[in-house]
Motif scaffolding. Structure first.
Motif, PDB file in Angstrom:
ATOM      1  N   ASP A 195       0.836  -1.191   0.000  1.00  0.00           N
ATOM      2  CA  ASP A 195       0.000   0.000   0.000  1.00  0.00           C
ATOM      3  C   ASP A 195       0.877   1.249   0.000  1.00  0.00           C
ATOM      4  OD1 ASP A 195       0.947   0.313   2.589  1.00  0.00           O
ATOM      5  OD2 ASP A 195      -0.914  -0.328   3.540  1.00  0.00           O
ATOM      6  N   LYS A 196       0.276   2.418   0.130  1.00  0.00           N
ATOM      7  CA  LYS A 196       1.023   3.672   0.047  1.00  0.00           C
ATOM      8  C   LYS A 196       2.037   3.818   1.165  1.00  0.00           C
ATOM      9  CE  LYS A 196      -1.260   7.425  -0.979  1.00  0.00           C
ATOM     10  NZ  LYS A 196      -2.307   8.477  -1.053  1.00  0.00           N
ATOM     11  N   GLN A 197       1.791   3.194   2.309  1.00  0.00           N
ATOM     12  CA  GLN A 197       2.709   3.262   3.445  1.00  0.00           C
ATOM     13  C   GLN A 197       3.788   2.196   3.377  1.00  0.00           C
ATOM     14  OE1 GLN A 197      -0.802   3.462   3.923  1.00  0.00           O
ATOM     15  NE2 GLN A 197      -0.510   5.689   3.883  1.00  0.00           N
ATOM     16  N   GLY A 198       3.772   1.370   2.355  1.00  0.00           N
ATOM     17  CA  GLY A 198       4.763   0.315   2.225  1.00  0.00           C
ATOM     18  C   GLY A 198       4.406  -0.956   2.974  1.00  0.00           C
ATOM     19  N   ASN A 199       3.177  -1.043   3.493  1.00  0.00           N
ATOM     20  CA  ASN A 199       2.735  -2.244   4.193  1.00  0.00           C
ATOM     21  C   ASN A 199       2.170  -3.265   3.202  1.00  0.00           C
ATOM     22  OD1 ASN A 199       3.308  -1.017   6.730  1.00  0.00           O
ATOM     23  ND2 ASN A 199       1.362   0.088   6.609  1.00  0.00           N
ATOM     24  N   LEU A 200       2.190  -4.521   3.602  1.00  0.00           N
ATOM     25  CA  LEU A 200       1.682  -5.592   2.754  1.00  0.00           C
ATOM     26  C   LEU A 200       0.169  -5.440   2.587  1.00  0.00           C
ATOM     27  CD1 LEU A 200       2.201  -8.261   1.224  1.00  0.00           C
ATOM     28  CD2 LEU A 200       1.779  -9.455   3.392  1.00  0.00           C
ATOM     29  N   ALA A 201      -0.295  -5.324   1.339  1.00  0.00           N
ATOM     30  CA  ALA A 201      -1.724  -5.200   1.047  1.00  0.00           C
ATOM     31  C   ALA A 201      -2.306  -6.502   0.517  1.00  0.00           C
ATOM     32  CB  ALA A 201      -1.963  -4.074   0.045  1.00  0.00           C
ATOM     33  N   ALA A 202      -1.514  -7.256  -0.261  1.00  0.00           N
ATOM     34  CA  ALA A 202      -1.971  -8.540  -0.807  1.00  0.00           C
ATOM     35  C   ALA A 202      -0.756  -9.367  -1.185  1.00  0.00           C
ATOM     36  CB  ALA A 202      -2.867  -8.324  -2.019  1.00  0.00           C
ATOM     37  N   GLU A 203      -0.946 -10.675  -1.148  1.00  0.00           N
ATOM     38  CA  GLU A 203       0.157 -11.571  -1.502  1.00  0.00           C
ATOM     39  C   GLU A 203      -0.316 -12.592  -2.522  1.00  0.00           C
ATOM     40  OE1 GLU A 203       3.782 -13.146   0.991  1.00  0.00           O
ATOM     41  OE2 GLU A 203       2.004 -14.347   1.453  1.00  0.00           O
ATOM     42  N   PHE A 204       0.451 -12.703  -3.611  1.00  0.00           N
ATOM     43  CA  PHE A 204       0.144 -13.621  -4.694  1.00  0.00           C
ATOM     44  C   PHE A 204       1.230 -14.682  -4.797  1.00  0.00           C
ATOM     45  CE2 PHE A 204      -2.487 -10.109  -5.686  1.00  0.00           C
ATOM     46  CZ  PHE A 204      -3.459 -10.523  -6.597  1.00  0.00           C
ATOM     47  N   LEU A 205       0.803 -15.864  -5.168  1.00  0.00           N
ATOM     48  CA  LEU A 205       1.739 -16.919  -5.550  1.00  0.00           C
ATOM     49  C   LEU A 205       1.569 -17.133  -7.046  1.00  0.00           C
ATOM     50  CD1 LEU A 205       3.828 -19.068  -5.015  1.00  0.00           C
ATOM     51  CD2 LEU A 205       1.993 -20.631  -4.341  1.00  0.00           C
ATOM     52  N   VAL A 239      -4.593 -12.559   3.549  1.00  0.00           N
ATOM     53  CA  VAL A 239      -3.431 -11.703   3.783  1.00  0.00           C
ATOM     54  C   VAL A 239      -3.853 -10.263   3.545  1.00  0.00           C
ATOM     55  CG1 VAL A 239      -1.118 -11.096   3.009  1.00  0.00           C
ATOM     56  CG2 VAL A 239      -1.794 -13.494   3.156  1.00  0.00           C
ATOM     57  N   ALA A 240      -3.974  -9.499   4.616  1.00  0.00           N
ATOM     58  CA  ALA A 240      -4.414  -8.105   4.518  1.00  0.00           C
ATOM     59  C   ALA A 240      -4.068  -7.406   5.819  1.00  0.00           C
ATOM     60  CB  ALA A 240      -5.924  -8.038   4.270  1.00  0.00           C
ATOM     61  N   PRO A 241      -3.939  -6.077   5.788  1.00  0.00           N
ATOM     62  CA  PRO A 241      -3.682  -5.344   7.027  1.00  0.00           C
ATOM     63  C   PRO A 241      -4.815  -5.502   8.032  1.00  0.00           C
ATOM     64  CG  PRO A 241      -3.270  -3.963   5.100  1.00  0.00           C
ATOM     65  CD  PRO A 241      -3.947  -5.202   4.617  1.00  0.00           C
ATOM     66  N   ASP A 242      -6.010  -5.799   7.544  1.00  0.00           N
ATOM     67  CA  ASP A 242      -7.185  -5.924   8.398  1.00  0.00           C
ATOM     68  C   ASP A 242      -7.605  -7.386   8.436  1.00  0.00           C
ATOM     69  OD1 ASP A 242      -9.550  -5.763   9.744  1.00  0.00           O
ATOM     70  OD2 ASP A 242     -10.542  -4.400   8.334  1.00  0.00           O
ATOM     71  N   ASP A 243      -7.628  -7.997   9.638  1.00  0.00           N
ATOM     72  CA  ASP A 243      -7.995  -9.403   9.730  1.00  0.00           C
ATOM     73  C   ASP A 243      -9.495  -9.618   9.551  1.00  0.00           C
ATOM     74  OD1 ASP A 243      -8.880  -8.344  12.096  1.00  0.00           O
ATOM     75  OD2 ASP A 243      -7.880  -9.792  13.393  1.00  0.00           O
ATOM     76  N   LYS A 244     -10.265  -8.537   9.418  1.00  0.00           N
ATOM     77  CA  LYS A 244     -11.703  -8.620   9.165  1.00  0.00           C
ATOM     78  C   LYS A 244     -11.998  -8.324   7.697  1.00  0.00           C
ATOM     79  CE  LYS A 244     -12.814  -9.203  13.574  1.00  0.00           C
ATOM     80  NZ  LYS A 244     -13.461 -10.423  14.085  1.00  0.00           N
ATOM     81  N   VAL A 245     -11.057  -8.638   6.827  1.00  0.00           N
ATOM     82  CA  VAL A 245     -11.173  -8.282   5.418  1.00  0.00           C
ATOM     83  C   VAL A 245     -12.366  -8.989   4.776  1.00  0.00           C
ATOM     84  CG1 VAL A 245      -9.616 -10.119   4.644  1.00  0.00           C
ATOM     85  CG2 VAL A 245      -9.912  -8.067   3.251  1.00  0.00           C
ATOM     86  N   VAL A 246     -13.026  -8.282   3.843  1.00  0.00           N
ATOM     87  CA  VAL A 246     -14.135  -8.823   3.057  1.00  0.00           C
ATOM     88  C   VAL A 246     -13.792  -8.625   1.581  1.00  0.00           C
ATOM     89  CG1 VAL A 246     -16.593  -8.631   2.512  1.00  0.00           C
ATOM     90  CG2 VAL A 246     -15.816  -8.277   4.861  1.00  0.00           C
ATOM     91  N   TRP A 247     -14.040  -9.657   0.779  1.00  0.00           N
ATOM     92  CA  TRP A 247     -13.812  -9.576  -0.665  1.00  0.00           C
ATOM     93  C   TRP A 247     -15.144  -9.592  -1.400  1.00  0.00           C
ATOM     94  CZ3 TRP A 247      -9.458  -8.980  -3.695  1.00  0.00           C
ATOM     95  CH2 TRP A 247      -8.232  -9.005  -3.034  1.00  0.00           C
ATOM     96  N   PHE A 248     -15.286  -8.691  -2.389  1.00  0.00           N
ATOM     97  CA  PHE A 248     -16.493  -8.600  -3.192  1.00  0.00           C
ATOM     98  C   PHE A 248     -16.175  -8.988  -4.631  1.00  0.00           C
ATOM     99  CE2 PHE A 248     -16.689  -5.403   0.152  1.00  0.00           C
ATOM    100  CZ  PHE A 248     -17.911  -5.680   0.754  1.00  0.00           C
ATOM    101  N   GLY A 249     -17.188  -9.482  -5.339  1.00  0.00           N
ATOM    102  CA  GLY A 249     -17.027  -9.811  -6.748  1.00  0.00           C
ATOM    103  C   GLY A 249     -18.175  -9.271  -7.564  1.00  0.00           C
ATOM    104  N   ALA A 250     -17.951  -9.119  -8.870  1.00  0.00           N
ATOM    105  CA  ALA A 250     -19.007  -8.656  -9.772  1.00  0.00           C
ATOM    106  C   ALA A 250     -19.851  -9.816 -10.273  1.00  0.00           C
ATOM    107  CB  ALA A 250     -18.392  -7.905 -10.952  1.00  0.00           C
ATOM    108  N   HIS A 251     -19.588 -11.009  -9.745  1.00  0.00           N
ATOM    109  CA  HIS A 251     -20.425 -12.182 -10.051  1.00  0.00           C
ATOM    110  C   HIS A 251     -20.986 -12.756  -8.756  1.00  0.00           C
ATOM    111  CE1 HIS A 251     -21.994 -15.761 -11.792  1.00  0.00           C
ATOM    112  NE2 HIS A 251     -21.063 -16.546 -11.303  1.00  0.00           N
ATOM    113  N   ASN A 252     -20.112 -13.177  -7.856  1.00  0.00           N
ATOM    114  CA  ASN A 252     -20.515 -13.542  -6.496  1.00  0.00           C
ATOM    115  C   ASN A 252     -20.241 -12.339  -5.604  1.00  0.00           C
ATOM    116  OD1 ASN A 252     -21.225 -16.204  -7.149  1.00  0.00           O
ATOM    117  ND2 ASN A 252     -19.102 -16.868  -6.994  1.00  0.00           N
ATOM    118  N   TYR A 253     -21.298 -11.664  -5.154  1.00  0.00           N
ATOM    119  CA  TYR A 253     -21.119 -10.377  -4.482  1.00  0.00           C
ATOM    120  C   TYR A 253     -20.204 -10.495  -3.266  1.00  0.00           C
ATOM    121  CZ  TYR A 253     -22.146  -6.147  -1.885  1.00  0.00           C
ATOM    122  OH  TYR A 253     -22.016  -4.976  -1.170  1.00  0.00           O
ATOM    123  N   ILE A 254     -20.574 -11.332  -2.292  1.00  0.00           N
ATOM    124  CA  ILE A 254     -19.693 -11.578  -1.148  1.00  0.00           C
ATOM    125  C   ILE A 254     -18.865 -12.819  -1.487  1.00  0.00           C
ATOM    126  CG2 ILE A 254     -19.505 -12.026   1.306  1.00  0.00           C
ATOM    127  CD1 ILE A 254     -20.661  -9.328   0.823  1.00  0.00           C
TER     128      ILE A 254
END
Length: 817
Positions: free
Chosen positions: A133-143, A218-233
Motif C-alpha cells: 500500500d502507500k505506506q509500504g505495508n503488505l496489502a496482498a500476496e500472490f503466488l 493476507v491483509a492489514p485488516d484481519d476482518k477483510v471482506v472480498w467482493f465480486g461482480a459475479h458472487n457479491y460476497i
C-alpha cells in the motif's frame, strides 16, 4: 594519620576492622609509607598519588622498565601482520558474500515502483509477489505459477518500459516463457496517488499454463471482506460445500448447455460477468477481457487458505475458438487504493468504463480496459467503442419511462388458453396498472425458430394475444434469439450468405442444441463477428416490427456457451465472452430499451440486463448488488422459481406470502418485473385480489413524489457518473464506515447483502423470507423516517435496530429527512 608529602593527593578508605598489609597488596609511596593507621579499632587507609608532573614538566615517577629486546619486538610485529592479513581476508570474504547476495537479489528479488513509490516486491525463486500500500505495508500476496508450470532457472531479465524501475520482464527457456510486471500510479494535481497498480502478464508456448493465486486472508485488516461482480460476497461468505472449485471459463453462461454430440460446456454462469474482485482494504484484482480467463474461487465452508486463482488456456477451450495460436496469454492487474470506495471508483472510471474517464491510461495498460476491441490481429474497435454518454439522445429513465415507471409483466399463458375471452380474463386484473406484457416462451411466440413469423395455430394465437393486449392498454415485449433452425426458410439463405457460424473446415454450418418444453431443436447460430450477418439480423427484426405490434424486444440466449463446440468464426475473437458483447451490441442497435440477458464488457451501453434466476430472493438482492459493482446498474430481476413449480412443493399460503414479498422488493428495483400466471394462481386457490392490492400499493409508492424523484436522480447519476450504481450497498452510504466504526462493526456493515440504498437518501430493508414479519436493520448516520409507518430515527453515527417489525403488507423503507 601521617601527613602526606607535599603536592601529593590522599584518598582515605575506612573499614570496620584493620586490613592485613600483605593481603591488601597495597602500593607503597616513594618513601615506603603505606599510610595505615589504627584508631580505636577502625582502620583508615591512605593512598597517596604523586602529582602528574613537576614544575619543569617531567614526571616525578621514574620508570624502572628496561628496553624491550629486538627479538620480542620482531615477534610482536609478526603477530600484528598476521592479524592484519586475517582482518583483510575477512573483509574480502564478507565483501564477496555481500556482492553475491546483492547479485542474487538482483536476479531473484525485484522491486517494482511507480513514479511515486515502491508498489510491489517479487521473489523470482519462490514466485511470491507482495503488493504494497502507500505506506509500504503488505496489502496482498500472490503466488505466481502456483502449480509449477514453468520450471528451470531464470534465463535473464530486463526493464520492459521506461522509466526502467517501473517494470521488469523475466524470461525462462522452459516453454519460451516470459513474465512482465509493470507499475503505474493514478492521480492528479490534487491527489498525486489515488491508486497504484501493477500489471501481471504471462506469455508462453504450452498447453500447461501458470495458475496465479491470491491469498484472501493476507491483509492489514484481519476482518477483510472480498467482493465480486459475479458472487457479491466472495469472502468470507462461503456457500460452497466443496473446496475443489474447478478452473472454469469466466464468461456469461448459466445454462446446462450440450452441443449436438452431448458434450457439456462448463462456465462460471450467470448473466452478468466481470472478472473483477475488490477487498474492503482497497485491493482490486481485474483480469483483462482481451484474453480468455479461467477462474477458481476456492472459498468453501470450513475450508482453509481461501484464495482466488486465475489462469487461461492457449485454445480458449470450453469451445475451440480456432484463432491465430500465439500460445498462452494471460494478463491481469492488482491495484491498491486509499479505501474500498476510492478503489472501486478509480477502477470503474479508468478500466470498466474507460470511454468516460477523466485521466489517460498508459499504452502498456490499455489492454486492461474494456475498450471495445474484440477481434484478434486488428486494432479496429467495435462500433460501440465510439459511443460516449454524451452521444446518447436522452437518459434511459426518460427514453424508457414506460418500462421504469410501470410494471413489466412476465405473462404465462398455457397452450389452448389463447382464445380472446381467456386472454381478456388473464389481463383483466392488470389493466388498471398498465405496463408491458412480456411473453418469454420462444416456442409459443414463433412458428419456427428463426423465421420471424408469429405463431398462429389451433393451440396458440399470437395475433389474438397482441390484439387483446394492445386494446387493454399494454405495450408488448417479445423475445428474439440468435438462432435459425435448420427447417426454416431463412436457414438456407443465411448459410449460403455466410451469416451462420460454420464448422472448423468452413464446409457446413455448425449446429447448437436447444431444448424447449416441447422438443429439442438444432439451430444454426448467427455469426455476430460478421458485420453483414449482424446487419441482416437487425434488418429482419426491424421488418418483423413493421408487421407485428411490438414495442420492445428481449434478446434471449446471448451466452457464448450456445456457440457449437467446434466452430470457426468470420473474425476470430480475443475471448469467447465477446460473442455476448457483440450480441449486446446488436440489441443496442435495435433499440435503446431492448433488454438483453447477457452483460460482458458492455458497461458503456447503459442497457437493461435481465438477471439470471436465483435460488432465493436474498440471492436476487446479492446478484443485483454484484451487477452494480461491476458497472451494470440497469438490471431486471427474475423471479426465483416459476409459480407452477413453487406450488408443487409449497402450500398456496406460503407462495402467496412469497409473492407479496417479491412485489415489495422489485418495487425498488430499476424495473418492477412481476410474473403473472393467472390460471395457475386461481386453480391453486391463491388470493389474486390481495396480490393486486399489494401491486397497487407499491406501484403508487414507487411513483410517489419522494420515491420517484430519488429514482430519477439515481438513474441520472448512474448514466452521467459512471461509478455510481442505482442500487448501492450499505457501505457506500455517506459516513457508513466512519472513524468511530470498529473492526467488527465495519465487517458487519460490509457483509450486508440483504439491504441496499437508492442514491443517498432512500434505504430499503426488504423482508426476504416468505413467513418472516421482522428483521434486523442497519441505518447509517442521518435522520431517517419510515415511509409506511412514519417512525423516525435520529442516528448520530450508525445504528442497528433489532427485530424491526414489518407485517406482511409492509416493507421497511426509510427516507432521509
Amino acid at each position: 594519620m601521617a601527613p602526606g608529602k607535599s603536592g601529593s593527593s590522599i584518598v582515605k578508605f575506612s573499614s570496620l576492622s584493620s586490613a592485613n598489609r600483605d593481603d591488601m597488596n597495597l602500593i607503597e609511596s616513594e618513601d615506603g609509607e603505606i599510610g595505615e593507621e589504627i584508631n580505636g579499632g577502625r582502620a583508615h587507609l591512605e593512598f597517596r598519588f604523586p602529582p602528574s608532573s613537576t614544575n619543569n614538566g617531567t614526571s616525578s615517577h621514574q620508570s624502572n622498565d628496561k628496553e624491550e629486546p629486538s627479538e620480542q619486538r620482531r615477534k610482536r610485529s609478526q603477530r600484528w601482520r598476521v592479524r592484519a592479513l586475517l582482518i583483510i581476508l575477512a573483509c574480502i570474504i564478507i565483501t564477496v558474500l555481500l556482492l553475491v547476495w546483492h547479485f542474487y537479489n538482483l536476479q531473484h528479488f525485484l522491486e517494482i515502483r511507480d513514479k511515486y513509490r515502491k508498489v510491489a516486491k517479487f521473489n523470482a525463486e519462490t514466485r511470491y509477489m507482495s503488493v504494497l500500500d502507500k505506506q509500504g505495508n503488505l496489502a496482498a500476496e500472490f503466488l505466481l505459477d502456483s502449480k509449477g508450470a514453468v520450471s528451470g532457472d531464470l534465463q535473464y531479465m530486463h526493464a520492459c518500459n521506461e522509466p526502467s524501475e517501473t517494470s521488469s520482464c523475466l524470461h525462462w527457456a522452459h516453454k519460451n516463457t516470459s513474465l512482465s510486471l509493470t507499475a503505474f500510479g493514478f492521480g492528479d494535481e490534487d491527489d498525486i496517488d489515488k491508486m497504484h497498480c501493477i500489471k501481471v502478464e504471462w506469455k508462453m508456448q504450452s498447453t500447461t499454463t501458470p495458475v496465479d493465486c491470491v491469498d484472501l486472508t493476507v491483509a492489514p485488516d484481519d476482518k477483510v471482506v472480498w467482493f465480486g461482480a459475479h458472487n457479491y460476497i466472495t469472502y468470507p461468505h462461503a456457500n460452497m460445500d466443496s473446496c475443489d472449485d474447478p478452473m472454469l471459463q469466466y464468461i456469461p453462461g448459466g445454462f446446462s448447455v450440450k452441443n449436438p454430440f452431448g458434450t457439456i460446456l462448463q462456465n462460471k454462469g450467470g448473466s452478468v460477468i466481470e472478472p473483477m474482485w475488490i477487498s474492503s482494504t482497497g485491493v482490486v484484482i481485474k483480469a483483462s477481457t482481451h484474453h480468455a480467463v479461467r477462474v477458481s474461487e476456492q472459498v468453501c465452508k470450513n475450508g482453509t487458505n481461501p484464495q482466488i486463482c486465475l489462469s487461461s488456456a492457449p485454445d480458449d477451450s470450453h469451445q475451440s475458438l480456432h484463432h491465430d495460436n500465439d500460445g498462452f496469454h494471460m494478463d491481469y492487474m492488482v491495484c491498491v487504493g486509499d479505501s474500498l470506495h476510492a478503489a472501486h471508483q478509480e477502477t470503474i472510471e479508468h478500466f470498466i468504463k474507460p470511454l468516460s474517464q477523466k485521466h489517460t491510461v498508459p499504452e502498456y495498460f490499455q489492454d486492461m480496459t474494456n475498450d471495445g476491441a474484440y477481434f484478434e490481429g486488428d486494432v479496429e474497435k467495435s462500433i460501440i467503442g465510439s459511443i460516449k454518454p454524451s452521444d446518447l439522445p436522452s437518459t434511459l429513465h426518460s427514453q424508457c419511462s414506460w418500462l421504469v415507471e410501470k410494471p413489466l409483466w412476465n405473462i404465462i399463458i398455457h397452450d389452448n388458453d389463447f382464445a380472446t375471452p381467456s386472454i381478456e380474463a388473464h389481463l383483466q386484473s392488470l389493466r388498471k396498472f398498465g405496463g408491458t406484457v412480456h411473453l418469454s416462451d420462444i416456442a409459443q411466440v414463433y412458428d419456427k425458430l428463426g423465421d420471424f413469423v408469429l405463431r398462429n395455430d389451433v393451440e396458440v394465437s399470437m395475433d389474438n394475444f397482441t390484439s387483446v393486449a394492445k386494446k387493454s392498454g399494454f405495450k408488448i415485449m417479445l423475445p428474439f434469439t440468435p438462432f435459425v433452425n435448420y427447417d426454416t426458410k431463412h436457414f438456407n439463405k443465411a448459410a449460403m450468405s455466410g451469416y451462420l457460424i460454420f464448422d472448423e473446415d468452413q464446409s457446413v454450418p455448425s449446429l447448437t442444441r436447444l431444448t424447449t418444453h416441447e422438443k429439442t431443436l438444432f439451430p444454426g447460430v448467427i455469426d455476430l463477428t460478421n458485420e453483414n450477418a449482424s446487419s441482416w439480423f437487425i434488418n429482419e427484426i426491424t421488418n418483423f416490427n413493421t408487421r407485428a405490434p411490438v414495442d420492445y424486444f428481449h434478446m434471449f440466449y446471448g451466452q457464448s456457451t450456445w456457440i457449437p463446440n467446434h466452430y470457426r468464426l468470420s473474425r476470430p475473437l480475443h475471448n469467447p465472452g465477446h460473442f455476448s458483447t457483440l450480441y449486446a451490441d446488436v440489441a443496442f442497435k435495435i433499440g435503446r430499451c431492448t433488454v438483453t440477458d447477457v452483460a460482458y464488457d458492455s458497461q458503456i451501453r447503459h442497457q437493461f440486463v435481465l438477471l439470471s434466476p436465483s435460488q432465493s430472493m436474498k440471492e436476487t438482492v446479492s446478484s443485483a448488488l454484484a451487477a452494480g459493482l461491476g458497472g451494470y446498474p440497469f438490471f431486471i430481476p427474475t423471479f426465483p422459481c416459476p409459480l407452477h413449480e413453487a406450488l408443487k412443493h409449497m402450500r398456496p399460503e406460503a407462495v402467496q406470502n412469497g409473492f407479496i414479498r417479491w412485489i415489495q422488493l422489485v418495487a425498488f428495483f430499476p424495473v418492477m418485473h412481476i410474473p403473472w400466471d393467472y390460471n395457475t394462481m386461481i386453480n391453486a386457490g391463491m388470493n389474486v385480489d390481495e396480490l393486486t392490492e399489494m401491486i397497487q400499493k407499491y406501484t403508487d409508492l414507487r411513483n410517489s413524489t419522494t420515491v420517484h424523484g430519488i429514482f430519477e436522480k439515481a438513474f441520472l447519476e448512474a448514466e452521467t457518473n459512471s461509478t455510481k450504481p442505482v442500487l448501492t450497498p450499505m457501505w457506500m452510504a455517506p459516513n457508513a464506515l466512519n472513524q468511530r466504526t470498529n473492526a467488527d462493526e465495519k465487517q458487519r456493515i460490509l457483509l450486508l447483502d440483504d439491504q441496499f440504498m437508492i442514491g443517498t437518501d432512500l434505504c430499503v430493508a426488504p423482508i426476504l423470507e416468505m413467513d418472516a414479519t421482522k428483521r434486523d436493520i442497519y441505518l447509517p448516520p442521518g435522520i431517517w423516517k419510515d415511509i409506511l409507518t412514519s417512525q423516525s430515527f435520529d442516528i448520530k453515527y450508525s445504528k442497528w435496530i433489532k427485530n424491526y417489525k414489518a407485517e406482511i403488507g409492509n416493507i421497511p423503507v426509510f427516507v432521509r429527512v
